[in-house]
Design an enzyme around this catalytic site. Structure first.
Site, short mmCIF file in Angstrom:
data_model
loop_
_atom_site.label_atom_id
_atom_site.label_comp_id
_atom_site.label_asym_id
_atom_site.label_seq_id
_atom_site.Cartn_x
_atom_site.Cartn_y
_atom_site.Cartn_z
N HIS A 223 2.93 10.49 -34.62
CA HIS A 223 2.67 11.82 -35.16
C HIS A 223 1.34 11.90 -35.90
CE1 HIS A 223 3.43 15.97 -35.44
NE2 HIS A 223 3.03 15.92 -36.69
N TYR A 227 -2.57 14.19 -35.67
CA TYR A 227 -3.44 14.72 -36.74
C TYR A 227 -4.78 14.01 -36.74
CZ TYR A 227 0.42 17.50 -38.19
OH TYR A 227 1.42 18.42 -38.18
N HIS A 374 3.37 22.40 -24.97
CA HIS A 374 2.99 22.40 -26.40
C HIS A 374 1.73 21.58 -26.62
CE1 HIS A 374 3.10 21.59 -30.71
NE2 HIS A 374 3.32 20.30 -30.47
N PHE A 375 1.71 20.36 -26.04
CA PHE A 375 0.53 19.55 -26.41
C PHE A 375 -0.70 19.88 -25.56
CE2 PHE A 375 2.92 16.07 -24.08
CZ PHE A 375 1.99 15.79 -23.10
N HIS A 376 -0.49 20.63 -24.47
CA HIS A 376 -1.71 21.11 -23.80
C HIS A 376 -2.31 22.31 -24.55
CE1 HIS A 376 -0.68 18.29 -20.63
NE2 HIS A 376 -1.96 18.38 -20.30
N ARG A 439 10.08 16.56 -18.26
CA ARG A 439 8.71 16.05 -18.35
C ARG A 439 8.71 14.56 -18.03
NH1 ARG A 439 7.03 14.44 -24.46
NH2 ARG A 439 9.09 14.46 -25.43
N ARG A 440 7.52 13.95 -18.02
CA ARG A 440 7.37 12.52 -17.71
C ARG A 440 8.06 12.16 -16.40
NH1 ARG A 440 9.52 10.91 -23.56
NH2 ARG A 440 7.58 10.88 -24.73
#
Ligand code: HAS
Length: 549
Positions: A223, A227, A374-376, A439-440
């Site tokens: 996590h 950041y 979300h992470f794209h 996913r994955r």
């Protein structure tokens, strides 16, 4: 022939540019794999020559998530610190080079193993999937390299304080120190896992591995890793964007306080990636979910700060009303446009993060392609568009070249391509995720399961978005090569904003590094000690290694 003027010394420019070359080569390789993945997952295309989907997916994740980001971030932070503190001495530069070559060697080792199909374990390298030992050693070298860079950044900041007693430290140097402090504390987790669990296990010295412990150590790092990507983008938003729009930094103190909060709260939250994992006491998951909601606050403060910066500048230029500033921003300048669109995407990206972190809703979206969506939005748009926007001034300012109007036109095109591609791809991912799409995972109809019929259109949309993004990547590479080697020689400014006259000076306690390190460690110990003891003491039998590819 005209000589270009560099914003840093020749030696430092070379060090920073070396990081940029690796970053942009990684962009090319990683984004090409991204295109292949979306095509394969549409169900209408098969990878040629026996190349495996998971092999491509691992390259994509490792090269973009770990290599591109790390090299760009370290390069950018070294440049920003050098620019604002007065440069590095010979020892600091030598350490910078040692770190660089360690990171390059580690990357080559890990990448070779993935290309040989000996490490198709994805960027999270979840046990019990077992990669070749060289893959883990490579990762360890990359981390050791970053530690040396962290040391250089701490040392230079301390030297500035010593040489300028009583003076406020430069904001960008302060932010670089916080980013690296967070990184050093967080990466200890993954280093322990790689050195004491993965390497002995891959060498056959230990027969089994404690899976839950390895995943917990990974997410203790994983996590704050996100950041580590975000904070340098925030450095650009707080300290550079105001200059590009002709304004000033709204509040130096608020910016520093935001970074302190991010240091304190971004580490003790890793369990929100493991909410569905058995073996972790729900009480500690609950505690870490609360801490996750707290780490949202500094991002809200950043949103406030950005609005204030834009509004102040807009009013200076005669804007009226709440959103009058929108008309006064330099929309035609990609150095502003790209990061601004990054900010805009962070609104749905951040909201999606809050959905993920909410225990009940996480049960719906976890391990679906919603999370990939979300992470794209967050890393691949918010962070990447900010980095692209920064490259437009950073690269020419280091190579002694200029950012011309025609390159800017190309950069605006690249921003539009990226925005359109990512909107199509990540929206489709979010919707397919809500329909249960995993996913994955490679393309599958799951033995003709009817649920999968609803996914088809979204998978095709992802391939369309992925193809547009591929074009965007090609345009970005053309711009980079141009700015590095062919743009006209000249002087490009390294834009750093001044602080508004109305802002109050930051309190001295913000520089009390012992205090902030101690509070960070105390929060980590609070959030992790009891659950870790539990995970070790009550561990089920360990797992042997699996190679499922
Ligand atoms: Fe996340 C999974 C929760 C932020 C990246 N995240 C991931 C993964 C990645 C990732 C890579 O709780 C997948 C990992 C994997 O492989 O499994 N995430 C959060 C939360 C936040 C968050 C609460 N994530 C990020 C950022 C990332 C990132 C940033 C990369 C850079 N995430 C999760 C959770 C999971 C997760 C769970 C696990 C899911 C699962 O089940 O596996 C927060 O930090 C978000 C706070 C952000 C905001 C937005 C503030 C808005 C700003 C923009 C202002 C706009 C302006 C322009 C000024 C509250 C600052 C305005 C202009 C106008 C005109 C209006």
């Amino acid at each position: 022939m005209a000589q270009g003027v560099r914003s840093l010394s020749k030696k430092e420019s070379r060090l920073v540019m070396s990081h940029m070359y690796v970053a942009f080569i990684s962009l090319f390789i990683g984004a090409t794999c991204g295109l292949l993945q979306t095509l394969e997952r549409s169900g209408h295309f098969q990878l040629p020559a026996g190349i495996g989907y998971y092999q491509i997916l691992t390259i994509h994740g490792v090269i973009l998530g770990l290599v591109l980001t790390t090299f760009f971030i370290i390069g950018f932070m070294l440049s920003a610190q050098s620019k604002t503190t007065g440069g590095y001495n010979k020892t600091e530069r030598t350490l910078g080079w040692i770190a660089f070559w360690l990171m390059v060697s580690g990357t080559i080792m890990a990448a070779t193993m993935i290309l040989l199909n000996e490490a198709s374990v994805l960027y999270t390298f979840y046990a019990p999937l077992q990669a070749h030992v060289i893959f883990y050693i490579g990762l360890a070298l990359v981390i050791i390299g970053t530690w040396i860079d962290g040391f250089v950044i701490f040392k230079r900041h301390a030297r500035f304080r010593k040489e300028n007693p009583g003076e406020k430290t430069p904001l960008l140097s302060y932010m670089a120190v916080i980013t690296m402090l967070m990184w050093q504390i967080a990466s200890l987790g993954v280093a322990i896992s790689v050195i004491f669990q993965m390497i002995p296990w891959a060498l056959g010295w230990t027969e089994t591995v404690n899976v839950l412990l390895s995943r917990t150590l990974f997410w203790y790092f994983g996590h704050p890793l996100v950041y580590f990507w975000l904070l340098p983008a925030y450095m650009i938003w707080y300290a550079i964007i105001p200059k590009i729009i002709g304004g000033k930094i709204f509040s130096d103190s608020l910016a520093r306080f935001t970074f302190i909060l991010l240091l304190l709260f971004s580490i003790p939250v890793g369990f929100h990636h493991q909410l569905t994992e058995p073996g972790i006491d729900p009480f500690w998951k609950f505690i870490q979910v609360i801490l996750t909601m707290i780490v949202v606050i500094p991002s809200m403060m950043t949103a406030f700060s950005m609005f204030a910066t834009f509004e102040a500048r807009g009013r200076e230029l005669g804007a009226k009303g709440m959103f009058g500033w929108l008309k006064k921003m330099p929309w035609g300048d990609a150095r502003f446009l790209a990061p601004f669109i990054g900010m805009l995407f962070f609104i749905p990206g951040g909201a999606g993060g809050i959905v993920n972190a909410s225990n009940q809703m996480n049960q719906v979206v976890h391990n679906t392609i919603w999370v990939t969506g979300h992470f794209h939005l967050t890393v691949a748009t918010t962070v990447m568009l900010t980095f692209f926007g920064a490259a437009y001034w950073l690269v020419p300012s280091l190579t002694g070249r200029t950012y011309t109007k025609s390159i800017n036109k190309l950069a605006v095109t690249q921003t539009i391509l990226w925005t359109v591609g990512m909107t199509i791809m990540s929206t489709a991912m979010h919707i397919q995720g809500l329909l249960g799409g995993p996913r994955r995972s490679a393309f599958s109809t799951y033995a003709g399961n009817e649920d999968t019929a609803a996914w088809g259109a979204y998978q095709i949309a992802q391939a369309v978005g992925g193809s547009i993004l591929f074009l965007g990547m090609i345009v970005m590479i053309i711009i980079f090569i141009n700015l590095a080697f062919f743009a006209p020689k000249g002087e490009e400014e390294y834009p750093i904003a001044e602080v508004s006259d109305k802002a109050i000076a930051p309190p001295k306690v913000f520089e009390n590094w012992k205090l902030w390190t101690a509070v960070t460690l105390a929060l980590v110990l609070f959030a992790y000690t009891i659950p870790l003891i539990d995970i070790i003491q009550s561990a089920p039998p360990g797992a042997k290694g699996f190679k499922l590819w």
